[in-house]
Design a protein around this motif. Structure first.
Motif, PDB file in Angstrom:
ATOM      1  N   THR A 160      52.962 -90.535  15.349  1.00  0.00           N
ATOM      2  CA  THR A 160      53.087 -91.990  15.247  1.00  0.00           C
ATOM      3  C   THR A 160      54.527 -92.469  15.076  1.00  0.00           C
ATOM      4  N   LEU A 161      55.192 -92.003  14.015  1.00  0.00           N
ATOM      5  CA  LEU A 161      56.508 -92.551  13.670  1.00  0.00           C
ATOM      6  C   LEU A 161      57.527 -92.402  14.799  1.00  0.00           C
ATOM      7  N   LYS A 162      57.644 -91.200  15.325  1.00  0.00           N
ATOM      8  CA  LYS A 162      58.661 -90.962  16.365  1.00  0.00           C
ATOM      9  C   LYS A 162      58.396 -91.763  17.632  1.00  0.00           C
ATOM     10  N   PRO A 163      57.163 -91.699  18.202  1.00  0.00           N
ATOM     11  CA  PRO A 163      56.927 -92.496  19.418  1.00  0.00           C
ATOM     12  C   PRO A 163      57.034 -94.001  19.193  1.00  0.00           C
ATOM     13  N   MET A 164      56.600 -94.494  18.010  1.00  0.00           N
ATOM     14  CA  MET A 164      56.702 -95.930  17.721  1.00  0.00           C
ATOM     15  C   MET A 164      58.163 -96.347  17.563  1.00  0.00           C
ATOM     16  N   HIS A 165      58.957 -95.449  16.983  1.00  0.00           N
ATOM     17  CA  HIS A 165      60.383 -95.744  16.833  1.00  0.00           C
ATOM     18  C   HIS A 165      61.024 -95.914  18.213  1.00  0.00           C
ATOM     19  N   GLN A 166      60.693 -94.987  19.111  1.00  0.00           N
ATOM     20  CA  GLN A 166      61.290 -95.030  20.449  1.00  0.00           C
ATOM     21  C   GLN A 166      60.794 -96.231  21.258  1.00  0.00           C
ATOM     22  N   GLN A 167      59.533 -96.612  21.040  1.00  0.00           N
ATOM     23  CA  GLN A 167      58.955 -97.703  21.831  1.00  0.00           C
ATOM     24  C   GLN A 167      59.325 -99.087  21.300  1.00  0.00           C
ATOM     25  N   PHE A 168      59.307 -99.248  19.965  1.00  0.00           N
ATOM     26  CA  PHE A 168      59.454-100.596  19.406  1.00  0.00           C
ATOM     27  C   PHE A 168      60.734-100.833  18.598  1.00  0.00           C
ATOM     28  N   ILE A 169      61.173 -99.828  17.846  1.00  0.00           N
ATOM     29  CA  ILE A 169      62.263-100.067  16.888  1.00  0.00           C
ATOM     30  C   ILE A 169      63.639 -99.885  17.508  1.00  0.00           C
ATOM     31  N   GLU A 170      63.870 -98.734  18.141  1.00  0.00           N
ATOM     32  CA  GLU A 170      65.177 -98.462  18.738  1.00  0.00           C
ATOM     33  C   GLU A 170      65.614 -99.564  19.717  1.00  0.00           C
ATOM     34  N   PRO A 171      64.697-100.083  20.570  1.00  0.00           N
ATOM     35  CA  PRO A 171      65.112-101.140  21.515  1.00  0.00           C
ATOM     36  C   PRO A 171      65.602-102.424  20.844  1.00  0.00           C
TER      37      PRO A 171
END
Length: 206
Positions: A160-171
């Motif tokens: 959860t955390l890693k894919p959500m970070h890449q999809q929503f947070i980093e951008p």
């Protein structure tokens, strides 16, 4: 009133940056609002169902309530901020009365994902940290403060955390006015933000 949004990945050091920014400001002039208080009410779900919620997805946040509360502050009104329990994965039913202040800091991993909230921020900050460093911080925090075990935290990070970070947070870095790296104490960035705040406070008082 100056409203500052501080975003960044889980375990990036947002809380540390907030403390560094406010440590020289008068206590009665600063209000801190955490995105964590605005996880949606899940009383209608069983505990087992609540555990499975993806808390790193924007849909887990009651952004409408947060927007309304920030607008109330801008009008000079107080509001009741929900209290959230990470142990129960739900709001406790208690609230904290939050009063208008000259400086309002809103911090959370997803706060820059929502356009209505971004519009309310006078300054948008993104706190950046290496992914390994964020994982270590998350492990320490969740085990010590949130009653999680090592296997649960690692599993959640990978699924959860890693894919959500890449999809929503980093951008959301692209929306930030200032990006602060936290692999070291970044005096220049913190002092710059303090300077902007002090200028705003001085202008308000004059």
């Amino acid at each position: 009133m100056l409203i500052i949004g501080i975003a960044g990945g889980t375990g990036s050091g947002k809380t540390t940056v907030v403390q560094q920014i406010i440590e020289e400001l008068p206590v009665d002039e600063v209000c801190i609002i955490s995105q964590d208080s605005y996880y949606k009410d899940t009383t209608h779900l069983s505990f087992d169902q609540r555990v499975k919620i993806n808390f790193d997805h924007p849909q887990a946040i009651d952004f409408d309530l947060l927007v309304n509360h920030l607008k109330e502050l801008k009008k000079g009104n107080s509001f009741e901020q929900p209290v959230y329990s990470f142990v129960d994965h739900n709001r406790t039913g208690e609230t904290v009365t939050t009063h208008p202040r000259k400086v309002v800091i809103v911090e959370g991993i997803l706060i820059l994902t929502h356009p209505d909230i971004r519009e309310l921020f006078d300054i948008k900050i993104f706190v950046h940290a290496d992914s390994d460093e964020r994982l270590i911080r998350r492990l320490k925090r969740d085990i010590a403060e949130r009653g999680r075990d090592l296997e649960e935290v690692l599993s959640r990070y990978q699924t959860t955390l890693k894919p959500m970070h890449q999809q929503f947070i980093e951008p959301t870095k692209e929306f930030a006015d200032i990006i602060i790296p936290t692999n070291r104490y970044n005096t220049v960035a913190v002092n710059l933000i303090r300077s902007i705040i002090n200028q705003k406070l001085t202008k308000t008082e004059s």
